[in-house]
Design a protein around this motif. Structure first.
Motif, short mmCIF file in Angstrom:
data_model
loop_
_atom_site.label_atom_id
_atom_site.label_comp_id
_atom_site.label_asym_id
_atom_site.label_seq_id
_atom_site.Cartn_x
_atom_site.Cartn_y
_atom_site.Cartn_z
N ARG A 1 0.83 -1.20 0.00
CA ARG A 1 0.00 0.00 0.00
C ARG A 1 0.87 1.25 0.00
NH1 ARG A 1 -2.16 3.24 4.20
NH2 ARG A 1 -4.09 4.28 3.60
N ASN A 2 0.57 2.16 -0.93
CA ASN A 2 1.28 3.43 -0.96
C ASN A 2 0.72 4.37 0.10
OD1 ASN A 2 3.02 2.81 -3.09
ND2 ASN A 2 1.52 3.41 -4.62
N LYS A 3 1.56 4.78 1.02
CA LYS A 3 1.16 5.75 2.04
C LYS A 3 1.27 7.16 1.49
CE LYS A 3 0.35 7.16 6.36
NZ LYS A 3 -0.87 6.83 7.11
N VAL A 4 2.37 7.40 0.76
CA VAL A 4 2.68 8.73 0.23
C VAL A 4 2.90 8.64 -1.28
CG1 VAL A 4 4.31 10.67 0.33
CG2 VAL A 4 3.76 9.39 2.42
N GLU A 5 2.31 9.58 -2.01
CA GLU A 5 2.52 9.67 -3.45
C GLU A 5 2.97 11.09 -3.79
OE1 GLU A 5 -0.96 8.40 -5.57
OE2 GLU A 5 -1.27 6.69 -4.23
N VAL A 6 4.08 11.20 -4.48
CA VAL A 6 4.60 12.51 -4.90
C VAL A 6 4.44 12.58 -6.42
CG1 VAL A 6 6.64 13.98 -5.02
CG2 VAL A 6 6.21 12.60 -2.98
N ARG A 7 3.74 13.61 -6.87
CA ARG A 7 3.41 13.72 -8.28
C ARG A 7 3.89 15.04 -8.87
NH1 ARG A 7 3.53 9.40 -7.93
NH2 ARG A 7 1.94 7.76 -7.89
N ASN A 8 4.77 14.94 -9.88
CA ASN A 8 5.24 16.09 -10.65
C ASN A 8 5.78 17.22 -9.75
OD1 ASN A 8 5.73 17.46 -13.11
ND2 ASN A 8 3.84 18.64 -12.87
N LEU A 9 6.49 16.86 -8.70
CA LEU A 9 7.01 17.86 -7.75
C LEU A 9 8.04 18.74 -8.45
CD1 LEU A 9 6.86 18.67 -4.71
CD2 LEU A 9 8.92 17.31 -4.40
N THR A 10 7.71 20.02 -8.57
CA THR A 10 8.55 20.98 -9.28
C THR A 10 8.71 22.24 -8.44
OG1 THR A 10 7.75 20.14 -11.41
CG2 THR A 10 8.80 22.33 -11.41
N LYS A 11 9.95 22.73 -8.34
CA LYS A 11 10.20 23.97 -7.61
C LYS A 11 11.16 24.84 -8.41
CE LYS A 11 9.99 26.98 -4.32
NZ LYS A 11 8.75 27.74 -4.09
N ARG A 12 10.69 26.06 -8.71
CA ARG A 12 11.53 27.03 -9.41
C ARG A 12 11.70 28.27 -8.54
NH1 ARG A 12 7.58 25.92 -13.42
NH2 ARG A 12 8.26 24.27 -14.87
N PHE A 13 12.89 28.85 -8.63
CA PHE A 13 13.16 30.16 -8.03
C PHE A 13 13.50 31.09 -9.19
CE2 PHE A 13 14.15 27.06 -4.74
CZ PHE A 13 13.49 27.58 -3.63
N GLY A 14 12.50 31.84 -9.65
CA GLY A 14 12.71 32.65 -10.85
C GLY A 14 12.96 31.75 -12.04
N ASP A 15 14.09 31.96 -12.73
CA ASP A 15 14.43 31.14 -13.90
C ASP A 15 15.17 29.86 -13.53
OD1 ASP A 15 13.32 33.01 -15.61
OD2 ASP A 15 15.20 34.15 -15.79
N LEU A 16 15.50 29.70 -12.24
CA LEU A 16 16.25 28.52 -11.81
C LEU A 16 15.30 27.39 -11.41
CD1 LEU A 16 18.92 27.10 -10.96
CD2 LEU A 16 18.59 28.14 -8.69
N THR A 17 15.36 26.28 -12.13
CA THR A 17 14.58 25.10 -11.78
C THR A 17 15.42 24.21 -10.87
OG1 THR A 17 13.35 25.15 -13.85
CG2 THR A 17 13.35 23.07 -12.63
N VAL A 18 14.97 24.03 -9.63
CA VAL A 18 15.71 23.19 -8.68
C VAL A 18 15.18 21.76 -8.72
CG1 VAL A 18 16.32 22.86 -6.25
CG2 VAL A 18 16.21 25.18 -7.20
N LEU A 19 13.86 21.60 -8.60
CA LEU A 19 13.23 20.28 -8.66
C LEU A 19 12.39 20.20 -9.93
CD1 LEU A 19 11.96 20.15 -4.95
CD2 LEU A 19 14.16 19.35 -5.85
N ASP A 20 12.60 19.15 -10.71
CA ASP A 20 12.02 19.12 -12.05
C ASP A 20 11.13 17.89 -12.25
OD1 ASP A 20 11.48 19.64 -14.69
OD2 ASP A 20 13.45 19.02 -15.44
N GLY A 21 9.86 18.02 -11.87
CA GLY A 21 8.88 16.97 -12.15
C GLY A 21 9.18 15.64 -11.50
N ILE A 22 9.38 15.65 -10.19
CA ILE A 22 9.76 14.42 -9.48
C ILE A 22 8.51 13.60 -9.13
CG2 ILE A 22 10.75 13.54 -7.33
CD1 ILE A 22 12.72 15.88 -7.44
N ASN A 23 8.58 12.31 -9.40
CA ASN A 23 7.48 11.39 -9.11
C ASN A 23 8.01 10.16 -8.38
OD1 ASN A 23 4.97 12.40 -10.79
ND2 ASN A 23 6.75 12.61 -12.13
N PHE A 24 7.39 9.80 -7.27
CA PHE A 24 7.72 8.54 -6.58
C PHE A 24 6.66 8.27 -5.51
CE2 PHE A 24 9.66 11.81 -4.00
CZ PHE A 24 9.51 11.37 -2.68
N ASN A 25 6.66 7.04 -5.01
CA ASN A 25 5.75 6.62 -3.93
C ASN A 25 6.58 6.14 -2.74
OD1 ASN A 25 3.54 6.99 -5.69
ND2 ASN A 25 3.73 4.90 -6.45
#
Length: 250
Positions: free
Chosen positions: A7-31
């Motif tokens: 059973r998946n307790k946690v699902e992370v979908r398309n996790l993306t974080k940008r600071f202005g033009d800087l992309t730090v996290l780019d579409g992260i997916n996992f369970n």
């Protein structure tokens, strides 16, 4: 295979974080499976702490989200616990009061707070110093307090950001064993971020390897080793080498 393993307790979908033009996290997916201890490793500067800050809701995401039991994670509804790199004990509270603090914030009744705090302190060897203050205990004890406080709230997800990184090797291994013991007894779901590859192989059931920025998941490595783990086991050495090679960027 029992429900915990499927059973998946946690699902992370398309996790993306940008600071202005800087992309730090780019579409992260996992369970993360229920009751799983998952380790995250990656090269220095890849954004591991930003990753944890977005997962904990301390920082908003640019895109994507985290789901717990199929619902969008909400700190008002879910127990999201966080153990930082630096000890975060409240100096005016005793060890026992520090361990109970998260439960107080969550509105747990006094009797249950005291019962849970006592059981957790017994598990990690804090009972003898329960009435002392943080300035009266060692650095390793202070980190034990932070870990105990996090586990005590029965977290839906416990996030750990290199909690033993500033301790010496002998202490680290002792506290890693302690962490695995308490995790197994409480059946908590844990995401453990570390820059120490040996530590990741030692504690985790599965390791996710991150790339350099913009950060994605480069590989997923299952850690199928018996516990307690032997650092000299050929399979342990092989896994450590595999993860090391995945992180190398030169």
């Amino acid at each position: 295979m029992d429900e915990k393993q499927t059973r998946n307790k946690v699902e992370v979908r398309n996790l993306t974080k940008r600071f202005g033009d800087l992309t730090v996290l780019d579409g992260i997916n996992f369970n993360i499976k229920e009751g799983e201890l998952l380790a995250i490793v990656g090269p220095t500067g890849c954004g591991k702490t930003t990753f944890l800050n977005t997962l904990s809701k301390l920082m908003p995401t640019t895109e994507g989200n985290i789901y717990i039991n199929g619902e969008e994670a909400d700190p008002k509804k879910h127990n999201l616990a966080y153990v930082f790199q630096e000890p975060t004990c409240l100096p005016w509270r005793t060890v026992r009061e520090n361990v109970a603090y998260g439960m107080e914030v969550k509105g747990v009744g006094k009797e249950e707070r005291e019962d849970r705090a006592t059981k957790i302190m017994d598990l990690v060897g804090l009972t003898s110093c329960a009435d002392l203050y943080p300035n009266q205990v060692s650095a390793s004890m202070m980190q034990r307090i932070a870990v105990s406080r996090a586990f005590a709230v029965n977290p839906d997800l416990l996030l750990m950001d290199e909690p033993y990184g500033q301790l010496d090797v002998k202490l680290r291994f002792y506290l890693e064993d302690e962490l695995v013991n308490i995790w197994r007894k409480l059946n908590s779901t844990v995401l453990f971020v570390t820059h120490n590859i040996e530590e990741a192989v030692y504690v985790a059931e599965r390791i996710l390897v991150l790339t350099n920025k913009p950060t994605k998941i480069k590989a997923e490595i299952p850690v199928d080793l018996p516990r307690p783990r032997d650092l000299l086991n050929p399979k342990f050495i092989e896994l450590r080498k595999e993860v090391t090679e995945l992180i190398r960027w030169w």
